[in-house]
Design a protein around this motif. Structure first.
Motif, PDB file in Angstrom:
ATOM      1  N   ALA A 265      46.510  26.673  42.729  1.00  0.00           N
ATOM      2  CA  ALA A 265      45.511  27.582  42.150  1.00  0.00           C
ATOM      3  C   ALA A 265      44.114  26.970  42.256  1.00  0.00           C
ATOM      4  O   ALA A 265      43.953  25.753  42.240  1.00  0.00           O
ATOM      5  CB  ALA A 265      45.855  27.862  40.686  1.00  0.00           C
TER       6      ALA A 265
ATOM      7  N   VAL B 280      45.901  26.611  35.921  1.00  0.00           N
ATOM      8  CA  VAL B 280      46.431  27.817  35.266  1.00  0.00           C
ATOM      9  C   VAL B 280      47.625  27.461  34.395  1.00  0.00           C
ATOM     10  O   VAL B 280      48.249  26.413  34.568  1.00  0.00           O
ATOM     11  CB  VAL B 280      46.869  28.891  36.297  1.00  0.00           C
TER      12      VAL B 280
ATOM     13  N   VAL C 189      51.017  33.208  33.786  1.00  0.00           N
ATOM     14  CA  VAL C 189      50.923  33.873  35.090  1.00  0.00           C
ATOM     15  C   VAL C 189      52.248  34.571  35.407  1.00  0.00           C
ATOM     16  O   VAL C 189      52.269  35.731  35.840  1.00  0.00           O
ATOM     17  CB  VAL C 189      50.558  32.865  36.204  1.00  0.00           C
TER      18      VAL C 189
ATOM     19  N   THR D  23      40.041  36.140  34.056  1.00  0.00           N
ATOM     20  CA  THR D  23      40.462  34.800  33.612  1.00  0.00           C
ATOM     21  C   THR D  23      41.106  34.055  34.785  1.00  0.00           C
ATOM     22  O   THR D  23      41.551  34.670  35.761  1.00  0.00           O
ATOM     23  CB  THR D  23      41.499  34.893  32.468  1.00  0.00           C
ATOM     24  N   ASP D  24      41.167  32.729  34.683  1.00  0.00           N
ATOM     25  CA  ASP D  24      41.783  31.933  35.750  1.00  0.00           C
ATOM     26  C   ASP D  24      43.236  32.349  35.983  1.00  0.00           C
ATOM     27  O   ASP D  24      43.686  32.444  37.131  1.00  0.00           O
ATOM     28  CB  ASP D  24      41.724  30.433  35.401  1.00  0.00           C
ATOM     29  N   ASP D  25      43.974  32.582  34.896  1.00  0.00           N
ATOM     30  CA  ASP D  25      45.383  32.977  35.040  1.00  0.00           C
ATOM     31  C   ASP D  25      45.504  34.304  35.792  1.00  0.00           C
ATOM     32  O   ASP D  25      46.346  34.454  36.689  1.00  0.00           O
ATOM     33  CB  ASP D  25      46.056  33.113  33.658  1.00  0.00           C
TER      34      ASP D  25
ATOM     35  N   PHE E 238      44.552  34.024  39.549  1.00  0.00           N
ATOM     36  CA  PHE E 238      45.627  33.423  40.342  1.00  0.00           C
ATOM     37  C   PHE E 238      46.803  34.395  40.488  1.00  0.00           C
ATOM     38  O   PHE E 238      47.382  34.542  41.579  1.00  0.00           O
ATOM     39  CB  PHE E 238      46.089  32.099  39.721  1.00  0.00           C
TER      40      PHE E 238
END
Lengths: 183, 183
Positions: free
Chosen positions: A43, A47, A52, A115-117, A120
Motif C-alpha cells: 500500500a 493501512v 480493508v 482515507t488510506d484504507d 488502498f
C-alpha cells in the motif's frame, strides 16, 4: 445473511482465469479480500488490513439491487451513485441498528475513497479484474474496445493512488498485451 | 492470487438460497467471512473477528487440490486430511516465505480447532450451509438422507461449541423441517 446470498447471482464483466464463465460479485469479493491480505504491504501508505478486508467483503453488496456496472461499459455515474445509495439504505438496514451504522459507515468510507484504507481497498478492487483479463488474453478488453490510455485513466490512476508498486508491476504485462495487438 | 482463482470452480454439496445452482467454495468463503463479521458477538468466548475472517478466507483453499467433501457424504477422514495437508504444502508455498508461514499457521490453527478463534470459525463454517439448506426446503439433506440425530452430531455439536446461541436459534427451524417430513 440470506439477502447477501443474492450477490452470488450478480454477474460481472470479467471471467474466471480459465475463461469458463463470467465471475460473480460474491466470489470477486472473496478474491479481492484475499488480494488485500497478501498485498497490504504494498500500500502507498500504511493501512489496517482488517478494515480493508471488511470494506472489500461489503463493497459490492449494493449490487444486489443496483447491479454491476463494468468499469469499461457506458453508464451514468450520477444515476449509478443514486441507485447504489438507495441499495445501501435498504440492505444495511436489514442488520441490527449498531451493526447497520458501523458497516454502512465503512461502505461510505470505501465509496468516498479519501482515507488510506479506502484508497488502498479501491486499488485492490481495480487490480483483480486486470489480472483476470491478463490471464485470459485480454478478457473483456476487446469486447469493451478498451484502449491503453483508457486503462491508464480508469484503472492505472486509481491503482497507482493506493498501490503504486502494484501498478508498476502490472504495467509491463499490459504494455506487452497491447504491443501484441499492434495497438 | 491466480492459483486462488481456481477455488471458484470447486463445487459444494449445497446450493444457493434460490436453488438455482450449486454453490462454489470461493463464494462460500466470502459468505462465511461475512457471517463471522456480523455474528462474532455471539461467539461462545470473545474472539478476534479479524483473525476469524482471515481464517475463513483461507480455510477452503486446499480444496483446489483436494476437492470439497460434503459433511453428510461418505469420505475417509484420514485420506481427506492427508490430501488437504499436501494441498496446503503446495498452495501456501506459492507465497513469499514470511506470508506463507503466517497464513499456513492460521490454516493449521483453523484445522486444529483448539483456539477460541478457530472454534468460532469452524462453527460459522457449519452454520452457513444449514441456513442454505433451510432456505431451500432441506436442500441437500434428502439427497444425503440426513437424519435429525446426524445433524445434531455432525453439525449441531460443532456449532454449539463455538456459538451456542446461534445453534439455539437454528434448532427450532430444523425441528420444524423434520416435523414437516414426519421424521
Amino acid at each position: 445473511m440470506a439477502e447477501a446470498d443474492r450477490l452470488k447471482s450478480v454477474l460481472r464483466g470479467t471471467t474466471l482465469h480459465d475463461a469458463s464463465r463470467r465471475e460473480n460479485s460474491a466470489e470477486h469479493s472473496w478474491h479481492v479480500a484475499l488480494h488485500a491480505l497478501v498485498l497490504a504491504e504494498h500500500a502507498a501508505r500504511p493501512v489496517d488490513a482488517g478494515r480493508v478486508v471488511t470494506m472489500l467483503l461489503l463493497h459490492d453488496l449494493v449490487e444486489i439491487d443496483a447491479g454491476d456496472n463494468p468499469i469499461h461499459g457506458v453508464s451514468d455515474p450520477a444515476k449509478q451513485e443514486a441507485e447504489e445509495k438507495a441499495a445501501a439504505d435498504r440492505i444495511f438496514a436489514l442488520l441490527p441498528p449498531d451493526q447497520s451504522r458501523h458497516l454502512r459507515a465503512l461502505w461510505d468510507e470505501f465509496e468516498a475513497a479519501e482515507t488510506d484504507d479506502a484508497i488502498f481497498a479501491k486499488s485492490i478492487d481495480r487490480v483483480q479484474p486486470v489480472l483476470s483479463n491478463l490471464a485470459t488474453g485480454g478478457g473483456s478488453w476487446p469486447e469493451y474496445r478498451v484502449t491503453r490510455d483508457q486503462l491508464e485513466t480508469r484503472v492505472g490512476a486509481k491503482v497507482s493512488r493506493g498501490a503504486p508498486a502494484i501498478w508498476d508491476g502490472i504495467k509491463a504485462r499490459i504494455d506487452a498485451w497491447f504491443a501484441g495487438r499492434g495497438a
